[in-house]
Design a protein around this motif. Sequence first.
Motif, mmCIF file in Angstrom:
data_model
loop_
_atom_site.group_PDB
_atom_site.id
_atom_site.type_symbol
_atom_site.label_atom_id
_atom_site.label_comp_id
_atom_site.label_asym_id
_atom_site.label_seq_id
_atom_site.Cartn_x
_atom_site.Cartn_y
_atom_site.Cartn_z
ATOM 1 N N GLU B 187 -82.079 42.582 -1.812
ATOM 2 C CA GLU B 187 -81.708 43.603 -0.833
ATOM 3 C C GLU B 187 -81.542 44.966 -1.498
ATOM 4 O O GLU B 187 -81.981 45.996 -0.984
ATOM 5 N N LYS B 188 -80.904 44.926 -2.676
ATOM 6 C CA LYS B 188 -80.646 46.165 -3.397
ATOM 7 C C LYS B 188 -81.966 46.821 -3.809
ATOM 8 O O LYS B 188 -82.158 48.028 -3.643
ATOM 9 N N ASN B 190 -84.793 46.401 -2.445
ATOM 10 C CA ASN B 190 -85.434 46.844 -1.217
ATOM 11 C C ASN B 190 -84.859 48.180 -0.760
ATOM 12 O O ASN B 190 -85.596 49.112 -0.413
ATOM 13 N N ARG B 191 -83.549 48.282 -0.817
ATOM 14 C CA ARG B 191 -82.873 49.473 -0.339
ATOM 15 C C ARG B 191 -83.129 50.654 -1.268
ATOM 16 O O ARG B 191 -83.543 51.726 -0.842
ATOM 17 N N GLU B 192 -82.908 50.403 -2.588
ATOM 18 C CA GLU B 192 -82.935 51.519 -3.525
ATOM 19 C C GLU B 192 -84.344 51.916 -3.942
ATOM 20 O O GLU B 192 -84.607 53.067 -4.256
ATOM 21 N N ASN B 194 -87.185 50.846 -2.174
ATOM 22 C CA ASN B 194 -88.093 50.758 -1.038
ATOM 23 C C ASN B 194 -89.195 49.714 -1.245
ATOM 24 O O ASN B 194 -90.339 49.903 -0.843
#
Lengths: 406, 227
Positions: B187-188, B190-192, B194
């Motif tokens: 998730e991290k 993905n978030r940070e 992209n």
Amino acid sequence: MILKNAWRNIWRNKRRTLITASSVFFAVFFALLMRSVQLGTLYKMVDDTVDAYSGAVQVHAKGYWDEKTVNNSFLRDALMESKIFELVNVRAVVPRFESFALASSGPKTKGVMVIGIDPDVENAFSGIAKRVRLGDYLTDNEQAVLLGADLADYLGLQINDTVVLLGQGYQGVSAAGKYQIKGLVKFPNPKINKAMLFIPIGQAQMLYGAENRLTSLNIGLHNNLLSIHLSNKIKQNTNLEMYEIMPWEEMMVEFVQMIKTKNVSSTFMLALLYIIVGFGVLGTIIMMVSERMREFGILVAMGMKKRLLALIVIMETVLIGFLGLIAGAISSLPIIWYYAHNPIRIEGEMGQMYEEFGVEPVIKFMMEPTVFFNQTYVVLLIVLVSVIYPIAKIASINPVKAMRMN
Amino acid sequence: MEVIAINNVYKTYVESEIEVKAVRGVSLRFQQGEFAAIVGPSGSGKTTLLNLLGGLDTPTAGEITIGGTHIHQLKPSKLIDFRRDNIGFVFQSYNLIPVLTAKENIEFIMQLQKRAKKERDQRSLELLEAVGLADRVNARPAKLSGGQQQRVAVARALASKPKFILADEPTANLDSVSTEKLLDIMEKLNREENITFIFSTHDTRVMKKARRVITLEDGLVLSDVIK
Ligand SMILES: Nc1ncnc2c1ncn2[C@@H]1O[C@H](COP(=O)(O)OP(=O)(O)OP(=O)(O)O)[C@@H](O)[C@H]1O
Ligand SMILES: [Mg+2]
């Protein structure tokens, strides 16, 4: 990267790798010892005869080999001798006048080979002077002879005694002479000891009424394995209507036959051994591949080219094969080296059998690079054949199917 | 930005004269930066769909484009290169090369891409750091727990700087703590950064973390929910 991966991969199953490599090791070890002792002993026999006596190549008058009589002798030709001496690998050009005679001590008589030699040239070629056990070596053209030790025993003669020679000379003249025995010689080859008599070549020519004639030129080489090559070279500059040029291979036919027979039988044996080892290697590879199909599938899925994957597996097989090969070569080398320099003497009945064959009863190892290279080729062949299976397997990998396997 | 387009794709397996219609006309689109879960009962076609998407399997009908490339029109060896450079894979199990260390496993794919040693070193350490395994750089897979292995696998999937990562049940063999941790890392990233993740799962906790849930049944899309 290929090497590192391959190297680590083969140690994933240490036991299997060790077993496979050891089977290659034992085959190589055994093959090397067997081949080098076989060839070493055979070529030792050749070298003994060739270097001590016959020369690796001989020049005769045409027809002499089939009919060894003084009538088939030729006039000495200094130019021809010096031309041959110039050739590469030639270490000696030795003139000879040889024939049969009856040797008599009075009470006893025996047929002998009379070998007319140039004392200095002959000694430079074969070191014959060192073989004089009693008395002295010949000088120049003195009217004296050297007798084989066993022959002297048989005739009941000692040094300084006189021996009478009777025979048939050039173009039918009769040959007769009286000679002082200057020394007794002992050769490793028992045949020489039992039946030979050495005499300065001028005396021999006089005895047989064949002034300045030779029955043969015996050519000593640095490397006796190159005899055929050299004899072909001499042939190019020789009138073959007058002369015949023969390498030892043509003169020692039964020897060549023996070498060939041994080659065939040992090749057969080693082939069998290597086939067994080859199946062992193949089995290992098949097992290894089937265990790793899933892994291969993942690698291909991730983007590893099949070619690269195959290369790693080939490298693994090569490593296992060459581990065995190198270990086998390294551990047999000291043994071969030792026995190449310290031949084993055969004692007892076996030794006598050798002597009756006319050779020194000795087992010797041969340290020729070809013996080693041949094993390398065989191991390479095994590797190449075993590697076909994984290559085919990898080429047909379907990552989805490979990954569904467990 | 649209990365992936699946247009009316079918996949039929024929095994001993029995036809299995694993995927029956699926059309989906994925954008850069998605965090999508594919769920559904066993045999519904999740693995098949991911394999088609990853270019590991060929559709019986329909087409898939990734960044505009029709992947199934590529020659086999070009397709392998395409996978290497564009898609990161995380499989359910047995992901890592057992003879290589954690760091070497990550470097390995960059070696296939012929990256310079310095870059490989730097990136593999960065990625291990990112998945919380900076202290296990030189451990071989056998010395890592299942969860740690999967985290290395995620790091490795990222090493080639792919357009997206496909993960087929990445948490299936993990306990709940490891599952949590792996998902947090994904998730991290993905978030940070992209990075696009598409993963299949049975696990409801994993589904909850996804921002888009695609439900398959009998080879068809039953629902496609964006939270
Ligand atoms: N290579 C194949 N050959 C034949 N049939 C296959 C193959 N791969 C999948 N199938 C079949 O296709 C159907 C879909 O399988 P798939 O593996 O995609 O399901 P899944 O949703 O991943 O299931 P699971 O949750 O159990 O992993 C199943 O009926 C399966 O038996
Ligand atoms: Mg599945």
